[in-house]
Design an enzyme around this catalytic site. Sequence first.
Site, PDB file in Angstrom:
ATOM      1  N   GLY A 104       0.619  -1.383  -0.094  1.00  0.00           N
ATOM      2  CA  GLY A 104      -0.065   0.083   0.065  1.00  0.00           C
ATOM      3  C   GLY A 104       0.779   1.230   0.139  1.00  0.00           C
ATOM      4  O   GLY A 104       0.612   2.273   0.615  1.00  0.00           O
ATOM      5  N   GLY A 117      -0.166   5.198  -1.140  1.00  0.00           N
ATOM      6  CA  GLY A 117      -1.025   5.960  -0.259  1.00  0.00           C
ATOM      7  C   GLY A 117      -0.354   7.037   0.432  1.00  0.00           C
ATOM      8  O   GLY A 117       0.885   7.227   0.342  1.00  0.00           O
ATOM      9  N   GLN A 118      -1.135   7.708   1.166  1.00  0.00           N
ATOM     10  CA  GLN A 118      -0.648   8.945   1.982  1.00  0.00           C
ATOM     11  C   GLN A 118       0.536   8.488   3.015  1.00  0.00           C
ATOM     12  O   GLN A 118       1.504   9.412   2.944  1.00  0.00           O
ATOM     13  CB  GLN A 118      -1.774   9.404   2.668  1.00  0.00           C
ATOM     14  N   ASP A 176       2.127  -1.769  -4.460  1.00  0.00           N
ATOM     15  CA  ASP A 176       0.655  -1.097  -4.408  1.00  0.00           C
ATOM     16  C   ASP A 176      -0.031  -1.855  -5.391  1.00  0.00           C
ATOM     17  O   ASP A 176       0.515  -2.570  -6.222  1.00  0.00           O
ATOM     18  CB  ASP A 176       0.792   0.219  -4.861  1.00  0.00           C
ATOM     19  N   ILE A 177      -1.253  -1.946  -5.483  1.00  0.00           N
ATOM     20  CA  ILE A 177      -2.319  -2.684  -6.353  1.00  0.00           C
ATOM     21  C   ILE A 177      -1.905  -2.311  -7.809  1.00  0.00           C
ATOM     22  O   ILE A 177      -2.262  -3.103  -8.559  1.00  0.00           O
ATOM     23  CB  ILE A 177      -3.601  -2.587  -5.839  1.00  0.00           C
ATOM     24  N   TYR A 194     -14.878   0.657   9.410  1.00  0.00           N
ATOM     25  CA  TYR A 194     -13.497   1.024   9.439  1.00  0.00           C
ATOM     26  C   TYR A 194     -13.018   0.592  10.965  1.00  0.00           C
ATOM     27  O   TYR A 194     -12.062  -0.056  11.453  1.00  0.00           O
ATOM     28  CB  TYR A 194     -13.088   2.405   9.032  1.00  0.00           C
ATOM     29  N   LYS A 232     -10.595  -2.197  12.669  1.00  0.00           N
ATOM     30  CA  LYS A 232      -9.416  -1.687  13.170  1.00  0.00           C
ATOM     31  C   LYS A 232      -9.237  -2.377  14.591  1.00  0.00           C
ATOM     32  O   LYS A 232      -8.321  -2.686  15.088  1.00  0.00           O
ATOM     33  CB  LYS A 232      -9.138  -0.347  13.121  1.00  0.00           C
TER      34      LYS A 232
HETATM   35  C1  AKB Z   1      -9.755   8.467   8.653  1.00  0.00           C
HETATM   36  O1  AKB Z   1     -10.208   9.583   8.882  1.00  0.00           O
HETATM   37  O2  AKB Z   1     -10.448   7.701   8.274  1.00  0.00           O
HETATM   38  C2  AKB Z   1      -8.200   8.067   9.007  1.00  0.00           C
HETATM   39  C3  AKB Z   1      -7.960   7.718  10.395  1.00  0.00           C
HETATM   40  C4  AKB Z   1      -8.220   8.910  11.597  1.00  0.00           C
HETATM   41  O3  AKB Z   1      -7.925   6.567  10.805  1.00  0.00           O
HETATM   42  N1  AKB Z   1      -7.528   9.425   8.787  1.00  0.00           N
END
Ligand code: AKB
Length: 318
Positions: free
Chosen positions: A8, A11-12, A34-35, A142, A146
Amino acid sequence: MKKILVIGAGGQIGTELVLLLESKFGKDAVWASDIKEECPKALKESNYTALNVLDNEKLSSIVKEKGITDIYLLAALLSATAEKDPKFAWKLNMDGLFNVLELAKEGHIKKVFWPSSIAVFGPTTPKTNTPQHTIMEPSTVYGISKQAGEQWCAWYHEKYGVDVRSIRYPGLISYSTLPGGGTTDYAVDIFYHAKHNGEYTSFVNEETTLPMMYMDDAVRATVELMEAPESKIKIRSSYNLGGISFTPEDLKEEIQKQIPSFKISYAPDFRQKIADSWPASINDESAQNDWGWKHEYDLKKLVSVMLENVDTKQMFDK
Ligand code: AKB
């Protein structure tokens, strides 16, 4: 000999992490992946191989062929995008992690870095100075991925001795690569708009306080954590990292010191609810005590670096 694979890398975080790792360990020690088949522009001087982390066979053969010892796994869908495609977000965020943890369990690699996020916290978490160990009831896909990932990291460490290390990143701010799909992205977009036409419409309201960090601090923390002696790593789920907390209004005022005519307006969208579920500030004493973490960038320094370096063509001339 250390051989690092960054997954990855386009990415940023990846683009800046690859450059830091190369400067520390030499270009030959680092592989970016990366992909996309084509190497991202920012990594044109780096060793590059195309890789979809969900392609376990390819991942495994790259690791063996190149003698990879350390993996930094950054491929993931972030908070806003994950809400729109929950199934794929779960697949990418979890299966990618399993593929890498299994390689470590089988002894093919020595160390794994996997990023977690302040998104593991939720509306029931204490909002200010959020402790390392506290209530965690994330309300986003998300955040759920996590949170689960953190527990899997701790389990693989406990059960199989996998040396996996992790940081709960706050919102990350940088200028070399545009962020994509996050809730904290407003704090990057604002600089491009400030320089481009002197005004910005924020998708979170003026009172939204979120923890943020300039990318140099974030990648330095990542490498410091990975290079700390194993005995210092006491937390195998993920370490809190605080950075600086501010609202869009604080950011506006700091930008106005350099662009006095800068204007901000507010049109909160679905990301407001995500932002409201996250902490306003983070306690990172465990990271400070265990492996000596100290952040460097305050708001003033962050704003001046961003205004000096953002290239508005990146966002507006496509
Ligand atoms: C997001 O906003 O999804 C990310 C994070 C805080 O993990 N920047």
